[in-house]
Design an enzyme around this catalytic site. Structure first.
Site, PDB file in Angstrom:
ATOM      1  N   GLY A   1      61.701  43.279 104.420  1.00  0.00           N
ATOM      2  CA  GLY A   1      60.694  44.204 103.925  1.00  0.00           C
ATOM      3  C   GLY A   1      61.107  45.637 103.717  1.00  0.00           C
ATOM      4  O   GLY A   1      60.357  46.410 103.112  1.00  0.00           O
TER       5      GLY A   1
ATOM      6  N   ARG B   1      58.604  41.820  87.231  1.00  0.00           N
ATOM      7  CA  ARG B   1      58.039  42.757  88.212  1.00  0.00           C
ATOM      8  C   ARG B   1      57.133  43.831  87.594  1.00  0.00           C
ATOM      9  O   ARG B   1      56.058  44.093  88.138  1.00  0.00           O
ATOM     10  CB  ARG B   1      59.145  43.405  89.056  1.00  0.00           C
TER      11      ARG B   1
ATOM     12  N   CYS C   1      54.406  37.738  73.473  1.00  0.00           N
ATOM     13  CA  CYS C   1      53.140  38.016  72.809  1.00  0.00           C
ATOM     14  C   CYS C   1      52.011  38.329  73.778  1.00  0.00           C
ATOM     15  O   CYS C   1      51.000  37.611  73.800  1.00  0.00           O
ATOM     16  CB  CYS C   1      52.767  36.822  71.947  1.00  0.00           C
ATOM     17  N   GLU C   2      52.188  39.294  74.627  1.00  0.00           N
ATOM     18  CA  GLU C   2      51.061  39.811  75.398  1.00  0.00           C
ATOM     19  C   GLU C   2      51.371  41.233  75.825  1.00  0.00           C
ATOM     20  O   GLU C   2      52.537  41.605  75.996  1.00  0.00           O
ATOM     21  CB  GLU C   2      50.729  38.912  76.590  1.00  0.00           C
TER      22      GLU C   2
HETATM   23  N1  LLP Z   1      61.259  37.229 105.195  1.00  0.00           N
HETATM   24  C1  LLP Z   1      60.096  36.712 104.763  1.00  0.00           C
HETATM   25  C2  LLP Z   1      59.366  35.789 105.624  1.00  0.00           C
HETATM   26  C3  LLP Z   1      59.603  37.052 103.500  1.00  0.00           C
HETATM   27  O1  LLP Z   1      58.451  36.537 103.081  1.00  0.00           O
HETATM   28  C4  LLP Z   1      60.333  37.966 102.688  1.00  0.00           C
HETATM   29  C5  LLP Z   1      59.856  38.325 101.360  1.00  0.00           C
HETATM   30  C6  LLP Z   1      61.546  38.472 103.178  1.00  0.00           C
HETATM   31  C7  LLP Z   1      61.971  38.090 104.445  1.00  0.00           C
HETATM   32  C8  LLP Z   1      62.407  39.404 102.402  1.00  0.00           C
HETATM   33  O2  LLP Z   1      61.737  40.591 102.134  1.00  0.00           O
HETATM   34  P1  LLP Z   1      62.499  41.834 101.460  1.00  0.00           P
HETATM   35  O3  LLP Z   1      63.504  42.342 102.489  1.00  0.00           O
HETATM   36  O4  LLP Z   1      63.175  41.365 100.257  1.00  0.00           O
HETATM   37  O5  LLP Z   1      61.422  42.812 101.191  1.00  0.00           O
HETATM   38  N2  LLP Z   1      58.561  39.303  94.460  1.00  0.00           N
HETATM   39  C9  LLP Z   1      58.201  40.511  95.164  1.00  0.00           C
HETATM   40  C10 LLP Z   1      58.659  40.507  96.602  1.00  0.00           C
HETATM   41  C11 LLP Z   1      58.184  39.310  97.397  1.00  0.00           C
HETATM   42  C12 LLP Z   1      58.669  39.292  98.820  1.00  0.00           C
HETATM   43  C13 LLP Z   1      58.315  38.019  99.484  1.00  0.00           C
HETATM   44  N3  LLP Z   1      58.791  37.857 100.811  1.00  0.00           N
HETATM   45  C14 LLP Z   1      58.729  41.699  94.401  1.00  0.00           C
HETATM   46  O6  LLP Z   1      59.320  41.529  93.334  1.00  0.00           O
HETATM   47  O7  LLP Z   1      58.534  42.834  94.817  1.00  0.00           O
END
Ligand code: LLP
Length: 435
Positions: free
Chosen positions: A239, A314, A346-347
């Site tokens: 996160g 994104r 097309c959006e």
């Molecule tokens: N661990 C768990 C349980 C997770 O659900 C996630 C991300 C991570 C680790 C890794 O998180 P990070 O360090 O990458 O923030 N598609 C979205 C982000 C979705 C994140 C989902 N879970 C975007 O493009 O911002």
């Protein structure tokens, strides 16, 4: 810092000019810089060097096997959330004992595959899932090492679609119910509870929610230990946010994040599992695209590029900001003007940027969308029957295509006409053709 810099007025990935890659591989395409991935891993690992921590790269951010292997060679484990990601991590050379299996909806087949691979731990998110895992483990002669994911009911202060730690989110078990769930788990012969897990969201740019969540975790560990449970492992999820170029304040460093861990829960005599995704690979990638047309609309100027929302979703999905820079550096003092950068789909949501100040561009120019290494290629689709774009990995002055472009034949060749429509083919066949 990343390794996409101008040299002799041309944007490079490490030592390779991006225009050479674009020329050879054709646009649109993703380009990743090994040096950035390695540097980010190193900075993260150093921040946690004095804590007993296993860094499990969240494969969902970028599941290309060469990217996973780049990290595995530095010692990273993997955090996976599907049978497919498990296979990618194993194929990249991550040993089973450094893999965490997370996710809110694992199938029995996926659980069995995780147990077969001997994963380090499975994070369980509900009582029904616990029962299912117990059954799978018993029927396959395993005892599953489990961390139970707790929902600490903390607002991560990030985009609502990637916030996961509030009680209304689907993730984890309510922290107030932990007492009961751990007691049930302890009675299951197929389950060995080893710890607890939290993950409150993605792209956190404020450490305060982490502090609150870890404090809750601390209270919980005390309670669970008082109940007689062994809590040896705390999985803190991922996160940590990265700079995308539109922030007003610097994003927290891994060192500052590690300090929050150390001060909140560092003394609990637990091993930590960390699951960074975006932080390791986000700024190690660009989406390279070519300008097709510059279109003067009634009220605004549209720069139409050959990449689209299906390649990088994104901006359309989260309103996310990605810095956009020309590959040919404009001379100092070039005036910018505000344009919309849009793709061919097309959006209207197929818009990468609105009112973005850019130096003048013309058809044929190359643009790089920065910060595209995480949640870029992995979230791509073939919407509009647009083939998935290639991925290229750079290392020093070398580059290699690590996933070639899909072809339209690849897409159409997998489709089938159902039997009942074959009549139409007959009907359409010229008179006198086969009956
Ligand atoms: N661990 C768990 C349980 C997770 O659900 C996630 C991300 C991570 C680790 C890794 O998180 P990070 O360090 O990458 O923030 N598609 C979205 C982000 C979705 C994140 C989902 N879970 C975007 O493009 O911002």
């Amino acid at each position: 810092m990343d390794h996409f810099l101008y040299r002799r007025n041309r944007l490079h990935a490490e030592d390779v000019p991006l225009e050479i890659i674009a020329e050879r591989v054709k646009t649109p395409l993703y380009v990743y810089a090994t040096a950035t991935i390695e540097r980010h891993y190193q900075v993260f690992a150093e921040a946690f060097a004095d804590l007993p921590a296993t860094i499990c790269y969240a494969v969902k951010a970028n599941s290309n096997i060469a990217v996973i292997r780049t990290l595995a060679r530095m010692g990273a484990g993997a955090d996976v959330v599907s049978g497919g990601e498990l296979r990618a991590a194993l194929a990249a050379g991550v040993p089973g004992e450094r893999i965490v299996y997370s996710g809110v909806g694992k199938t029995a087949d996926e659980m069995a595959a995780a147990l077969r691979a001997g994963v380090m731990q499975i994070n369980v998110e509900s009582e029904p899932e616990l029962e299912a895992l117990d059954a799978v483990a018993r029927s396959t002669g395993h005892r599953a090492r489990v961390a139970i994911r707790i929902n600490p009911d903390v607002d991560a202060n990030t985009h609502a679609k990637i916030s996961t730690g509030r009680s209304e989110n689907k993730f984890g078990i309510e922290w107030t119910g932990a007492h009961r769930v751990y007691a049930r788990a302890a009675a299951m012969p197929g389950i060995a509870v080893i710890g607890a897990a939290v993950h409150i969201g993605s792209q956190l740019t404020d450490l305060a929610p982490y502090r609150t969540a870890f404090q809750r975790l601390r209270d919980l560990v005390a309670m669970l230990r008082a109940d007689g449970h062994r809590i040896d492992v705390l999985d803190l999820g991922g996160g940590l946010g990265i700079p995308y170029g539109s922030e007003n304040a610097p994003v927290p460093t891994p060192a500052a994040y590690a300090e929050v861990v150390r001060s909140a829960i560092g003394d609990l005599d637990c091993r930590f599992v960390l699951e960074p995704g975006r932080m390791l690979v986000g700024n190690a990638g660009v989406l390279l695209t070519r300008v097709l047309y510059v279109k003067e609309g009634a009220t605004r100027t549209f720069v139409v590029v050959d990449a689209a929302m299906n390649d990088l979703v994104r901006p359309a999905m989260y309103g996310a900001y990605h810095a956009i820079v020309p590959v040919a550096e404009p001379p100092a003092g070039t005036l910018v003007r505000e344009v919309d950068v849009v793709g061919p789909v097309c959006e209207t949501s197929d818009t990468f940027a609105t009112d973005r100040p850019l130096p003048p561009v013309v058809a044929g120019d190359l643009l790089a969308l920065r910060g595209a290494g995480a949640y870029g290629a992995v979230m791509a689709s073939t919407y509009n029957v647009r083939p998935l774009v290639p991925e290229v990995l750079v290392s020093g002055d070398r580059f290699a295509v690590i996933r070639p472009r899909l072809s339209v034949e690849d897409i159409l060749g997998r489709e089938r006409i159902p039997g009942w429509m074959r009549d139409d083919e007959r009907a359409l066949a010229p008179a006198g053709g086969e009956p």
